[in-house]
Design a protein around this motif. Structure first.
Motif, short mmCIF file in Angstrom:
data_model
loop_
_atom_site.label_atom_id
_atom_site.label_comp_id
_atom_site.label_asym_id
_atom_site.label_seq_id
_atom_site.Cartn_x
_atom_site.Cartn_y
_atom_site.Cartn_z
N GLY A 6 23.86 12.58 -14.83
CA GLY A 6 22.76 13.28 -14.18
C GLY A 6 23.17 13.66 -12.79
N SER A 7 22.22 13.66 -11.89
CA SER A 7 22.49 14.04 -10.52
C SER A 7 21.78 13.09 -9.58
CB SER A 7 21.99 15.46 -10.25
OG SER A 7 22.54 16.37 -11.18
N ILE A 8 22.48 12.72 -8.53
CA ILE A 8 21.90 11.90 -7.47
C ILE A 8 22.03 12.69 -6.17
CG2 ILE A 8 22.08 9.78 -6.11
CD1 ILE A 8 23.46 8.47 -8.49
N PHE A 9 20.93 12.77 -5.45
CA PHE A 9 20.95 13.38 -4.12
C PHE A 9 20.83 12.23 -3.12
CE2 PHE A 9 20.19 17.40 -1.75
CZ PHE A 9 20.13 16.85 -0.48
N LEU A 10 21.87 12.01 -2.33
CA LEU A 10 21.84 11.00 -1.28
C LEU A 10 21.27 11.68 -0.04
CD1 LEU A 10 25.33 9.35 -1.84
CD2 LEU A 10 23.09 8.58 -2.67
N LYS A 97 17.21 23.68 -9.59
CA LYS A 97 17.65 24.96 -10.14
C LYS A 97 19.14 25.17 -9.88
CE LYS A 97 16.82 29.92 -10.06
NZ LYS A 97 16.10 31.01 -9.42
N ALA A 98 19.59 24.88 -8.67
CA ALA A 98 21.02 25.02 -8.34
C ALA A 98 21.88 24.10 -9.20
CB ALA A 98 21.27 24.74 -6.86
N LEU A 99 21.31 22.98 -9.64
CA LEU A 99 22.01 22.03 -10.51
C LEU A 99 21.87 22.41 -11.99
CD1 LEU A 99 21.05 18.78 -8.63
CD2 LEU A 99 23.39 19.59 -9.02
N GLY A 100 21.41 23.60 -12.26
CA GLY A 100 21.29 24.06 -13.63
C GLY A 100 20.20 23.35 -14.41
N GLY A 101 19.18 22.84 -13.72
CA GLY A 101 18.07 22.16 -14.38
C GLY A 101 18.36 20.71 -14.74
N ARG A 102 19.47 20.19 -14.29
CA ARG A 102 19.81 18.79 -14.58
C ARG A 102 18.81 17.85 -13.92
NH1 ARG A 102 24.24 21.67 -14.36
NH2 ARG A 102 25.91 21.30 -15.86
N PRO A 103 18.62 16.67 -14.52
CA PRO A 103 17.77 15.66 -13.87
C PRO A 103 18.33 15.33 -12.47
CG PRO A 103 18.37 14.96 -16.09
CD PRO A 103 19.18 16.18 -15.78
N LEU A 104 17.44 15.05 -11.55
CA LEU A 104 17.85 14.77 -10.18
C LEU A 104 17.09 13.56 -9.66
CD1 LEU A 104 19.39 15.59 -7.58
CD2 LEU A 104 17.43 17.06 -7.03
N GLU A 105 17.82 12.53 -9.27
CA GLU A 105 17.24 11.35 -8.61
C GLU A 105 17.55 11.49 -7.13
OE1 GLU A 105 15.85 8.50 -10.01
OE2 GLU A 105 16.43 8.60 -12.10
N ILE A 106 16.54 11.25 -6.30
CA ILE A 106 16.73 11.35 -4.86
C ILE A 106 16.68 9.96 -4.27
CG2 ILE A 106 15.88 12.33 -2.70
CD1 ILE A 106 14.59 14.55 -4.46
N CYS A 107 17.78 9.58 -3.63
CA CYS A 107 17.88 8.27 -2.98
C CYS A 107 18.05 8.48 -1.49
CB CYS A 107 19.09 7.51 -3.52
SG CYS A 107 19.41 5.98 -2.60
N ASP A 151 11.66 10.62 -1.72
CA ASP A 151 12.72 9.92 -2.46
C ASP A 151 12.19 9.11 -3.64
OD1 ASP A 151 14.59 10.64 -0.22
OD2 ASP A 151 13.16 9.39 0.85
N ASP A 152 13.02 9.03 -4.68
CA ASP A 152 12.70 8.18 -5.82
C ASP A 152 12.93 6.71 -5.47
OD1 ASP A 152 12.04 10.23 -7.74
OD2 ASP A 152 14.16 10.78 -7.65
N PHE A 153 13.91 6.46 -4.62
CA PHE A 153 14.16 5.11 -4.14
C PHE A 153 14.92 5.16 -2.83
CE2 PHE A 153 17.12 6.23 -7.50
CZ PHE A 153 18.38 6.02 -6.95
N VAL A 154 14.88 4.05 -2.09
CA VAL A 154 15.48 3.95 -0.77
C VAL A 154 16.39 2.73 -0.76
CG1 VAL A 154 15.01 3.61 1.70
CG2 VAL A 154 13.42 4.96 0.29
#
Length: 191
Positions: A6-10, A97-107, A151-154
């Protein structure tokens, strides 16, 4: 952690450790044989001069990110780790959208103000003007990120190695934002 695709945004303020943690996540994913890309968003928007209406070159970042993701995906990359800043909820769908619709978790990676000061002093020891700007921006941006609560988590990086923080981020990303230690969709890990 073995199942991460998937994708993680730090997300985090300057000096929080986003880029360092992203590098550690990359090493862990490589050990697990997960095809991945680490993208430091600061590096894909570095151009001068920035348009007056976009002082951080965010629009250039978004265009470059979409291109990179497409290229990496064509090369077989399954997982993306982004290190950057999201200050506004309206940007989250744009990143997806830039990630092609992939799931994105934001930490959000956070650190005590004294730790941020120490890190920024070390980073800008020969750049007093840059140091002053980054010290002011660190406090300003941390307040924005706390108030926005995107964020989804910190994960707090104040008293942990980047490797430990990276493992915690990956574990939480695999579990998703709701675990026994979470309230209101936020997981806060403190040393």
């Amino acid at each position: 952690m073995d199942n991460f695709v998937g994708s993680i945004f730090l997300n985090g303020t300057v000096g929080a450790g986003k880029t360092t943690v992203a590098g550690c996540i990359g090493r862990i994913l490589r050990q697990k044989a997960v095809a991945h890309a680490i993208i430091d968003l600061d590096s894909i928007r570095q151009a001068w001069p920035a348009p007056p209406s976009d002082r951080f070159n965010h629009e250039l970042e978004m265009v470059n990110l979409a291109s990179l993701v497409g290229n990496y995906a064509d090369a077989g990359v399954e997982a993306f780790v982004l290190a950057g800043v999201i200050e506004d909820a309206t940007e989250i769908p744009r990143y997806r959208k830039a990630l092609g619709g992939r799931p994105l978790e934001i930490c959000r990676i956070t650190a005590d103000e004294s730790v941020l000061r120490t890190r920024l002093n070390a980073r800008h020891q020969n750049d007093p003007d840059g140091l002053l700007w980054h010290l002011n921006r660190a406090v300003e941006l941390e307040n924005i990120l706390v108030n926005q609560s995107l964020d989804d988590f910190v994960v707090d990086s104040s008293d942990k190695s980047a490797e430990v923080v990276a493992r915690e981020v990956l574990e939480l990303a695999v579990q998703g934002p709701l675990t026994a230690d979470c309230t209101r969709n936020k997981c806060i890990l403190r040393g």
